[in-house]
Design a protein around this motif. Structure first.
Motif, PDB file in Angstrom:
ATOM      1  N   TYR A   1     -28.769  35.718 -32.298  1.00 41.58           N
ATOM      2  CA  TYR A   1     -28.573  34.273 -32.168  1.00 41.58           C
ATOM      3  C   TYR A   1     -28.969  33.542 -33.449  1.00 41.58           C
ATOM      4  O   TYR A   1     -28.217  32.705 -33.961  1.00 41.58           O
ATOM      5  CB  TYR A   1     -29.402  33.773 -30.982  1.00 41.58           C
ATOM      6  CG  TYR A   1     -29.583  32.275 -30.906  1.00 41.58           C
ATOM      7  CD1 TYR A   1     -28.578  31.463 -30.397  1.00 41.58           C
ATOM      8  CD2 TYR A   1     -30.770  31.678 -31.333  1.00 41.58           C
ATOM      9  CE1 TYR A   1     -28.747  30.083 -30.316  1.00 41.58           C
ATOM     10  CE2 TYR A   1     -30.948  30.310 -31.248  1.00 41.58           C
ATOM     11  CZ  TYR A   1     -29.932  29.517 -30.746  1.00 41.58           C
ATOM     12  OH  TYR A   1     -30.110  28.153 -30.676  1.00 41.58           O
ATOM     13  N   ARG A   2     -30.119  33.884 -33.975  1.00 42.57           N
ATOM     14  CA  ARG A   2     -30.576  33.212 -35.201  1.00 42.57           C
ATOM     15  C   ARG A   2     -29.669  33.546 -36.386  1.00 42.57           C
ATOM     16  O   ARG A   2     -29.366  32.675 -37.207  1.00 42.57           O
ATOM     17  CB  ARG A   2     -32.018  33.602 -35.493  1.00 42.57           C
ATOM     18  CG  ARG A   2     -33.004  33.026 -34.473  1.00 42.57           C
ATOM     19  CD  ARG A   2     -34.418  33.496 -34.712  1.00 42.57           C
ATOM     20  NE  ARG A   2     -35.319  32.943 -33.705  1.00 42.57           N
ATOM     21  CZ  ARG A   2     -36.560  33.361 -33.496  1.00 42.57           C
ATOM     22  NH1 ARG A   2     -37.058  34.349 -34.254  1.00 42.57           N
ATOM     23  NH2 ARG A   2     -37.302  32.801 -32.562  1.00 42.57           N
ATOM     24  N   GLY A   3     -29.236  34.800 -36.465  1.00 43.78           N
ATOM     25  CA  GLY A   3     -28.321  35.160 -37.537  1.00 43.78           C
ATOM     26  C   GLY A   3     -26.975  34.468 -37.402  1.00 43.78           C
ATOM     27  O   GLY A   3     -26.395  33.999 -38.389  1.00 43.78           O
ATOM     28  N   ALA A   4     -26.463  34.367 -36.163  1.00 48.38           N
ATOM     29  CA  ALA A   4     -25.166  33.733 -35.940  1.00 48.38           C
ATOM     30  C   ALA A   4     -25.198  32.258 -36.314  1.00 48.38           C
ATOM     31  O   ALA A   4     -24.261  31.740 -36.944  1.00 48.38           O
ATOM     32  CB  ALA A   4     -24.752  33.903 -34.481  1.00 48.38           C
ATOM     33  N   LEU A   5     -26.275  31.570 -35.927  1.00 49.05           N
ATOM     34  CA  LEU A   5     -26.358  30.144 -36.263  1.00 49.05           C
ATOM     35  C   LEU A   5     -26.503  29.939 -37.769  1.00 49.05           C
ATOM     36  O   LEU A   5     -26.025  28.928 -38.309  1.00 49.05           O
ATOM     37  CB  LEU A   5     -27.511  29.482 -35.503  1.00 49.05           C
ATOM     38  CG  LEU A   5     -27.071  28.755 -34.218  1.00 49.05           C
ATOM     39  CD1 LEU A   5     -26.413  29.713 -33.239  1.00 49.05           C
ATOM     40  CD2 LEU A   5     -28.231  28.017 -33.572  1.00 49.05           C
ATOM     41  N   LEU A   6     -27.125  30.879 -38.442  1.00 49.36           N
ATOM     42  CA  LEU A   6     -27.212  30.786 -39.902  1.00 49.36           C
ATOM     43  C   LEU A   6     -25.826  30.934 -40.526  1.00 49.36           C
ATOM     44  O   LEU A   6     -25.467  30.198 -41.453  1.00 49.36           O
ATOM     45  CB  LEU A   6     -28.167  31.857 -40.425  1.00 49.36           C
ATOM     46  CG  LEU A   6     -28.656  31.684 -41.865  1.00 49.36           C
ATOM     47  CD1 LEU A   6     -29.411  30.365 -42.032  1.00 49.36           C
ATOM     48  CD2 LEU A   6     -29.550  32.862 -42.261  1.00 49.36           C
ATOM     49  N   TRP A   7     -25.037  31.883 -40.024  1.00 53.69           N
ATOM     50  CA  TRP A   7     -23.667  32.029 -40.498  1.00 53.69           C
ATOM     51  C   TRP A   7     -22.852  30.760 -40.224  1.00 53.69           C
ATOM     52  O   TRP A   7     -22.076  30.304 -41.080  1.00 53.69           O
ATOM     53  CB  TRP A   7     -22.989  33.212 -39.810  1.00 53.69           C
ATOM     54  CG  TRP A   7     -23.239  34.538 -40.464  1.00 53.69           C
ATOM     55  CD1 TRP A   7     -24.150  35.482 -40.084  1.00 53.69           C
ATOM     56  CD2 TRP A   7     -22.561  35.079 -41.600  1.00 53.69           C
ATOM     57  NE1 TRP A   7     -24.095  36.572 -40.912  1.00 53.69           N
ATOM     58  CE2 TRP A   7     -23.125  36.360 -41.853  1.00 53.69           C
ATOM     59  CE3 TRP A   7     -21.544  34.616 -42.425  1.00 53.69           C
ATOM     60  CZ2 TRP A   7     -22.694  37.169 -42.895  1.00 53.69           C
ATOM     61  CZ3 TRP A   7     -21.100  35.424 -43.469  1.00 53.69           C
ATOM     62  CH2 TRP A   7     -21.670  36.682 -43.699  1.00 53.69           C
ATOM     63  N   CYS A   8     -23.011  30.190 -39.030  1.00 52.66           N
ATOM     64  CA  CYS A   8     -22.264  28.976 -38.675  1.00 52.66           C
ATOM     65  C   CYS A   8     -22.665  27.805 -39.576  1.00 52.66           C
ATOM     66  O   CYS A   8     -21.800  27.035 -40.025  1.00 52.66           O
ATOM     67  CB  CYS A   8     -22.509  28.615 -37.213  1.00 52.66           C
ATOM     68  SG  CYS A   8     -21.774  29.778 -36.030  1.00 52.66           S
ATOM     69  N   ALA A   9     -23.955  27.671 -39.828  1.00 53.50           N
ATOM     70  CA  ALA A   9     -24.411  26.596 -40.718  1.00 53.50           C
ATOM     71  C   ALA A   9     -23.859  26.801 -42.122  1.00 53.50           C
ATOM     72  O   ALA A   9     -23.434  25.844 -42.787  1.00 53.50           O
ATOM     73  CB  ALA A   9     -25.937  26.547 -40.738  1.00 53.50           C
TER      74      ALA A   9
END
Length: 500
Positions: free
Chosen positions: A447-455
């Motif tokens: 989850y944290r990695g995915a939101l970093l990619w999205c940001a």
């Protein structure tokens, strides 16, 4: 524009009935778009789904919708907008029942593919019926009422869907479409007039052909790439099925471009549109922004339930502020863009949205909604509000008026393709596979990695807008957004000219 024969007026019984049919029809699509993500943890646990199964539950629907929504609009123009709308509604309802009755992931994914095909007929039809049926003096009021009330259905979707999931079962988020479909069919048959584009239905040398080949090649291109991204974690990036699916996707994409170029203005997507650099840039921007939105909503719904421990209802309500901000702020954002140009809204909006995602990365078990989730959701919603209406108006203003319908439809498809690719790629990028979504540690890291990619994607979009977006050569009126949360719909196609 001249009034159609027997043009409807607002305030009449027939006008209200036709508007009701259009609102309920689009409401079916909007409802599914806001609640299926919320249902993923429950249906995954009951059906024993892997991460790939959850991905295909979302992407099977998006793939069909992105590939065939333009064809669906063209079918309505040729064979009758009310007729194709009703076909789409019945198709969507039957597929929804099949989704609710699914006994394993394979059955659910197959039904979602069918549901997406029905949505491709239904999505352009609800608005085109209003556009073709109402008197020009009342057309804007009808479309405005449709947009506002359809937006309300989007906002209420998480509340209704979350309650159905908690009180009954995830299956009821699909079964609820059946009574809505019955109401649409009865209202449309009773009040909505039939209409078609006479140019689209003419015979002889000037007859317009359906670009079925283009639609199929587009679906094959998206499907090949999507399959490779979803299957790679289980089979390996260098496995033969993954490599073959990549090859099929790339060959289909090249063939799509060749076919569309040869067909010229009769193509599903006239490639001459891309002579406008602004149109090209804006659609790449659309894919980037909506990839961030699709990836974020996919991971947030699962994370809040499986890690933070929230109910489906509370999870559904968590994102309501995004929809409310869009409803209240889109018109103002469109007016601001008309005054100062789209560059600044399209630059600042993604930066604000990225800041919201970075805040949401820090949500942990036991987090308070008011201090832990709402600030990030509100920032993301504010950033999206600055983007959506200016993006729609700029896309339409970047091409000639006669291409407004197909430009809006393609931008709609681009937004769905962005979400499709994000849901396919992000689990691979963050190392989430199998039943990892049921394991707190693995899901938290993903989850944290995915939101970093999205940001990061949003910030890349902001840079693109700052460097490449400029004021269109002509002004389009501030329009209703052609995208809804978290999926797209084409209100901007009010300016269409015979194409979905």
């Amino acid at each position: 524009m001249t009034a159609p024969a027997h043009a409807l007026r607002m305030g009449t019984t027939a006008g209200r009935g036709t508007l009701l049919a259009a609102i309920l029809a689009s409401g079916m699509v909007f409802l599914d778009s806001t609640v299926v993500n919320v249902a993923l943890p429950r249906l995954g646990a009951e059906l024993g789904a892997t991460v790939a199964g959850l991905q295909w539950t979302i992407n099977g629907y998006l793939l069909m919708l992105a590939a065939f929504v333009l064809l669906g609009g063209a079918l309505g123009d040729r064979f009758g907008r009310r007729r194709i709308l009703l076909l789409g509604v019945v198709w969507f309802a039957v597929a929804s029942v099949l989704c609710g009755l699914a006994q394993d992931t394979g059955q659910l994914v197959a039904a979602r593919f069918l549901q997406g095909a029905g949505g491709a007929l239904l999505t352009p039809g609800s608005l085109s019926v209003l556009q073709a049926s109402f008197h020009p003096d009342d057309r804007g009021k009808a479309i405005g009422a449709w947009s506002g009330l359809a937006g309300v259905s989007t906002a209420l979707g998480p509340l209704l869907g979350g309650w159905l999931i908690d009180a009954l079962s995830w299956r009821w988020i699909f079964f609820i479409n059946l009574p809505l479909a019955v109401a649409v069919v009865l209202a449309a048959l009773r009040w909505a007039p039939e209409s078609r584009d006479e140019n689209a239905s003419r015979t002889g040398a000037g007859r317009r052909r359906f670009d079925v080949t283009g639609a199929l090649l587009g679906a094959l291109a998206l499907g090949g790439i999507t399959y490779a991204l979803i299957d790679a974690p289980a089979r390996g990036v260098r496995s033969l099925p993954v490599l073959l699916s990549v090859l099929v996707g790339l060959v289909a994409a090249v063939a799509f471009v060749v076919v569309e170029r040869r067909r010229g203005e009769t193509a599903m997507l006239p490639t001459g549109l891309f002579a406008s650099r602004l149109f090209s840039v804006l659609n790449v921007f659309t894919v980037v922004v909506y990839a961030a939105l699709g990836g974020f909503t996919f991971f947030l719904a699962v994370y809040l339930q499986n890690v933070v421990g929230w109910s489906a209802l509370r999870t559904g309500l968590a994102t309501v502020p995004m929809t409310v901000l869009l409803l209240l702020g889109s018109a103002r954002a469109g007016a601001l863009s008309a005054k100062i140009g789209p560059r600044w809204p399209l630059t600042v909006g993604p930066v604000i949205a990225a800041a919201g995602l970075l805040l949401l990365r820090e949500v942990r078990p036991g987090a308070s909604y008011w201090t832990g989730v709402l600030p990030g959701v509100a920032l993301f919603g504010l950033g999206l509000t600055l983007v959506v209406a200016p993006l729609t108006a700029s896309v339409l203003a970047a091409v000639a008026d006669r291409f407004a319908g197909v430009a809006s439809g393609f931008n709609n498809a681009a937004s769905r393709a962005g979400g499709l690719l994000a849901v396919a790629a992000l689990p691979l990028l963050v190392g989430l596979s199998g039943t990892g979504y049921e394991q707190r540690g693995a899901l938290t890291d993903a989850y944290r990695g995915a939101l970093l990619w999205c940001a990061g994607g949003l910030l890349a979009g902001a840079v693109m807008a700052a460097l490449l977006v400029h004021r269109p050569p002509r002004e389009a009126p501030p329009s209703q957004p052609c995208h809804s949360l978290p999926a797209a719909t084409p209100p901007a196609a009010a300016r269409r000219e015979g194409r979905g």
